[in-house]
Write a protein that holds these residues in place. Sequence first.
Motif, PDB file in Angstrom:
ATOM      1  N   HIS A  62       0.777  -1.424  -0.016  1.00 62.59           N
ATOM      2  CA  HIS A  62       0.027   0.027  -0.020  1.00 62.59           C
ATOM      3  C   HIS A  62       0.977   1.136  -0.215  1.00 62.59           C
ATOM      4  CE1 HIS A  62      -2.629   2.890   1.747  1.00 62.59           C
ATOM      5  NE2 HIS A  62      -3.444   2.663   0.982  1.00 62.59           N
ATOM      6  N   HIS A  65       2.628   1.640  -3.251  1.00 65.60           N
ATOM      7  CA  HIS A  65       1.674   2.404  -4.362  1.00 65.60           C
ATOM      8  C   HIS A  65       1.486   3.840  -4.210  1.00 65.60           C
ATOM      9  CE1 HIS A  65      -2.112   2.971  -6.387  1.00 65.60           C
ATOM     10  NE2 HIS A  65      -1.619   2.082  -7.222  1.00 65.60           N
ATOM     11  N   ARG A  89      -7.188  -3.021  -1.121  1.00 64.00           N
ATOM     12  CA  ARG A  89      -8.139  -3.574  -2.046  1.00 64.00           C
ATOM     13  C   ARG A  89      -8.304  -2.272  -3.174  1.00 64.00           C
ATOM     14  NH1 ARG A  89     -13.471  -6.170  -0.786  1.00 64.00           N
ATOM     15  NH2 ARG A  89     -12.753  -8.127  -1.276  1.00 64.00           N
ATOM     16  N   CYS A  90      -8.201  -1.160  -2.683  1.00 65.32           N
ATOM     17  CA  CYS A  90      -8.469   0.037  -3.549  1.00 65.32           C
ATOM     18  C   CYS A  90      -7.415   0.400  -4.357  1.00 65.32           C
ATOM     19  CB  CYS A  90      -8.766   1.283  -2.655  1.00 65.32           C
ATOM     20  SG  CYS A  90     -10.495   1.289  -1.840  1.00 65.32           S
ATOM     21  N   VAL A  91      -6.163  -0.101  -4.077  1.00 64.90           N
ATOM     22  CA  VAL A  91      -5.167  -0.037  -5.062  1.00 64.90           C
ATOM     23  C   VAL A  91      -4.652  -1.132  -5.721  1.00 64.90           C
ATOM     24  CG1 VAL A  91      -3.946   1.811  -3.253  1.00 64.90           C
ATOM     25  CG2 VAL A  91      -3.348  -0.573  -3.279  1.00 64.90           C
ATOM     26  N   GLY A  92      -5.668  -2.231  -5.715  1.00 67.51           N
ATOM     27  CA  GLY A  92      -5.601  -3.227  -6.656  1.00 67.51           C
ATOM     28  C   GLY A  92      -5.040  -4.517  -6.082  1.00 67.51           C
ATOM     29  N   LYS A  94      -5.948  -7.994  -4.154  1.00 71.15           N
ATOM     30  CA  LYS A  94      -6.881  -8.937  -4.124  1.00 71.15           C
ATOM     31  C   LYS A  94      -7.090  -9.681  -2.814  1.00 71.15           C
ATOM     32  CE  LYS A  94      -6.753 -10.207  -8.882  1.00 71.15           C
ATOM     33  NZ  LYS A  94      -6.430 -11.124 -10.141  1.00 71.15           N
ATOM     34  N   GLU A 170      -0.244 -13.461  -5.382  1.00 69.97           N
ATOM     35  CA  GLU A 170      -0.942 -12.185  -5.391  1.00 69.97           C
ATOM     36  C   GLU A 170       0.123 -10.984  -5.206  1.00 69.97           C
ATOM     37  OE1 GLU A 170      -3.764  -8.722  -5.885  1.00 69.97           O
ATOM     38  OE2 GLU A 170      -3.170 -10.811  -6.632  1.00 69.97           O
ATOM     39  N   PHE A 174       0.810  -8.183  -8.100  1.00 66.92           N
ATOM     40  CA  PHE A 174       0.662  -6.744  -7.889  1.00 66.92           C
ATOM     41  C   PHE A 174       1.921  -6.229  -8.162  1.00 66.92           C
ATOM     42  CE2 PHE A 174       0.895  -2.951  -5.091  1.00 66.92           C
ATOM     43  CZ  PHE A 174      -0.523  -2.547  -5.447  1.00 66.92           C
ATOM     44  N   GLU A 177       2.292  -6.238 -12.273  1.00 66.51           N
ATOM     45  CA  GLU A 177       1.129  -5.565 -13.328  1.00 66.51           C
ATOM     46  C   GLU A 177       0.875  -4.048 -12.731  1.00 66.51           C
ATOM     47  OE1 GLU A 177      -2.187  -8.030 -13.186  1.00 66.51           O
ATOM     48  OE2 GLU A 177      -1.189  -9.819 -13.977  1.00 66.51           O
ATOM     49  N   VAL A 178       0.863  -4.027 -11.219  1.00 58.02           N
ATOM     50  CA  VAL A 178       0.270  -2.775 -10.813  1.00 58.02           C
ATOM     51  C   VAL A 178       1.499  -1.645 -10.486  1.00 58.02           C
ATOM     52  CG1 VAL A 178      -0.855  -1.319  -8.934  1.00 58.02           C
ATOM     53  CG2 VAL A 178      -1.791  -3.861  -9.973  1.00 58.02           C
ATOM     54  N   LYS A 182       2.926   1.127 -12.809  1.00 59.63           N
ATOM     55  CA  LYS A 182       2.781   2.475 -12.399  1.00 59.63           C
ATOM     56  C   LYS A 182       4.052   3.411 -12.423  1.00 59.63           C
ATOM     57  CE  LYS A 182       1.466   5.200  -8.152  1.00 59.63           C
ATOM     58  NZ  LYS A 182       0.401   5.712  -7.667  1.00 59.63           N
TER      59      LYS A 182
END
Length: 187
Positions: A62, A65, A89-92, A94, A170, A174, A177-178, A182
């Motif tokens: 978190h 991100h 969860r809000c930043v992606g 699961k 996960e 994250f 992919e995230v 970013k």
Amino acid sequence: MKRSVEDQLKYFFALHNYRSRIGGAEMHYFFVEGKEAYRHGLYIASATCLLIGIEASVRALHAYHLRGVDDLNLNPGQTLSNALLHKARCVGLKIEILAMEGEEEFERKMAPGQQLREPVEIVRLRNNLCHGNVKEFFTHIEDQGTFFTPKALKKVCEQLLNISKPWAEEIGRFNDEVLFNKYQQDD
């Protein structure tokens, strides 16, 4: 019992898959140590390591991100909670992967407006074990009394290990992919 070289290699790779999936030492060693502790029958150590690894990974991802991976302030005062899980969860992330076996109420407890009322099982378990509250694991034997042994945590450890593998996957997803996307866009 002596294990074959093949068994030793399989165990080594299974154990160190946490590192390959998760990456950062600030997260993966908690899972490695938790698995090792379980293997040696150290169930208090196993459960708390795994819970701290989950907490550290949620908090770190978190923070990464929001502030980038070079920010070393991972907000140590922020502990595992429904609110932190919601932010993750809000930043992606699961976070439903962290639902404990048989936990039917996970999504209801995570619903907007419910998050502060009743913790999801992994949060409740973390709060109890990391504060030394083990009464739910007491055993009562008539005419012998009530007592606690670390072995009472064996099933919990197994559940946490069963969550940890998909959670590590996960984290890897994250990161790839995230976070990668970013920060690749920011360059």
